[in-house]
Design an enzyme around this catalytic site. Structure first.
Site, PDB file in Angstrom:
ATOM      1  CG  HIS A  12      -0.327   0.040   2.535  1.00 15.00           C
ATOM      2  ND1 HIS A  12      -0.859  -0.561   3.651  1.00 15.00           N
ATOM      3  CD2 HIS A  12       0.800   0.656   2.969  1.00 15.00           C
ATOM      4  CE1 HIS A  12      -0.091  -0.331   4.691  1.00 15.00           C
ATOM      5  NE2 HIS A  12       0.925   0.410   4.312  1.00 15.00           N
ATOM      6  CG  HIS A  59      -0.899   4.226   7.607  1.00 14.75           C
ATOM      7  ND1 HIS A  59      -1.762   3.580   6.743  1.00 14.75           N
ATOM      8  CD2 HIS A  59       0.270   3.554   7.538  1.00 14.75           C
ATOM      9  CE1 HIS A  59      -1.132   2.561   6.184  1.00 14.75           C
ATOM     10  NE2 HIS A  59       0.093   2.523   6.646  1.00 14.75           N
ATOM     11  CG  HIS A 193       7.823  -1.074   4.480  1.00 18.32           C
ATOM     12  ND1 HIS A 193       7.015  -2.177   4.661  1.00 18.32           N
ATOM     13  CD2 HIS A 193       7.025  -0.003   4.761  1.00 18.32           C
ATOM     14  CE1 HIS A 193       5.801  -1.792   5.019  1.00 18.32           C
ATOM     15  NE2 HIS A 193       5.775  -0.463   5.111  1.00 18.32           N
ATOM     16  CD  GLU A 240       2.404  -1.786   6.660  1.00 22.75           C
ATOM     17  OE1 GLU A 240       2.307  -0.626   7.088  1.00 22.75           O
ATOM     18  OE2 GLU A 240       2.758  -2.039   5.483  1.00 22.75           O
TER      19      GLU A 240
END
Ligand code: DHB
Ligand code: FE
Length: 279
Positions: A12, A59, A193, A240
């Protein structure tokens, strides 16, 4: 009964959304990545889901540190794009499916998954970027969407195993729904990440590849990956990936890998796209 027609795993990365919104997809940095989306979009056009259950994370757009639901299900008629600091993305308002969403709420809670029920929820890049990746830039999203928001921001997030079992419960609920909707489940976020601190920029292609292979053929094994292993191997945001296990759980034991595309990097993230159907 409603029919589960496939699963999508999809990163995303907000920069992907910005590239689409600002007509940068043909630029040299982006063109090789966007070329890889074509087969996925063709699959989506062929499968034509009526509803997508999009498992994603917020977020700090709909929720802040004041309230941190582990699993939050969106029941509304519609979900507006959230203002993420530069204004909302110029994407269509997401249309919900309250009837199936309330059925999921009842079925999942009676199946002992204690969801938070949400009647009002703006959706940020965690949800809208995967829609853009799979659908491009339509004037109206071609599928209704049920957002299922997972806390992967504030420790402790749910385990991969819990997410996998939630996916299995979603499947039982979809199978029991008295409608003829075609349903696709999205697991979003990832892959490796890290956005901050000493290891910012961390990418681990070997870990991500093993994760995707395992998700296809050994989901029970992948579901046992511990939080500390995600952190060590996939960086602070790699957790995630547990959301992909919800998607995998919704599919049967044996799946067929329809399409896989990965790209290094988009922004600072190893970008992944995986489409699965039941074998
Ligand atoms: C990036 C990736 C994310 O998952 C996110 O939520 C924000 C930024 C990035 O790669 O820049
Ligand atoms: Fe993220």
């Amino acid at each position: 009964m409603a029919l589960l027609v496939g699963g999508v795993g999809c990163s995303h990365v907000p920069a992907v959304g910005a590239a689409i919104d600002n007509d940068k997809v043909d630029e040299p940095y982006w063109a090789p990545y966007f070329a890889k989306l074509e087969p996925a979009r063709a699959w989506m056009a062929e499968v034509r889901p009526d509803v997508c259950i999009v498992v994603y994370n917020d977020h700090a757009s709909a929720f802040s540190l004041e309230v941190i639901p582990t699993f939050a299900l969106g029941l509304a008629d519609e979900f507006p794009p959230a203002d993420e600091g530069y204004g909302p993305r110029p994407v269509p308002v997401v249309q919900g499916h309250p009837e199936l969403a309330w059925h999921l709420a009842e079925s999942l809670i009676l199946d002992e998954f204690d969801l938070t029920l949400v009647n009002e929820m703006p959706v940020d890049h965690g949800l809208t970027v995967p829609l853009s990746v799979m659908f491009g830039q339509p004037a109206v999203w071609p599928s209704r969407v049920i957002p299922l928001c997972v806390n992967v921001v504030q420790y402790p997030p749910p385990t991969g195993h819990r997410c996998y079992r939630l996916g299995q419960a979603i499947r039982r609920a979809v199978d029991a729904f008295e409608g003829d909707e075609r349903v696709v489940v999205f697991g979003t976020g990832g892959m490796s990440h890290q956005l901050q601190a000493e290891r910012a920029g961390l990418i681990n292609v070997e870990f991500d590849t093993a994760f995707l292979d395992g998700l296809v053929s050994d989901p029970d094994g992948i579901a046992r990956i511990a939080h500390v292993e995600y952190l060590r191997e996939a960086g602070s945001e790699g957790i995630e990936l547990v959301m992909w296990l919800v998607m995998r759980g919704a599919l049967g034991a044996q799946v067929r890998e329809v399409y896989r595309a990965t790209h290094v990097p988009t922004s600072t993230t190893h970008n992944g796209l995986l489409i699965l159907e039941e074998a």
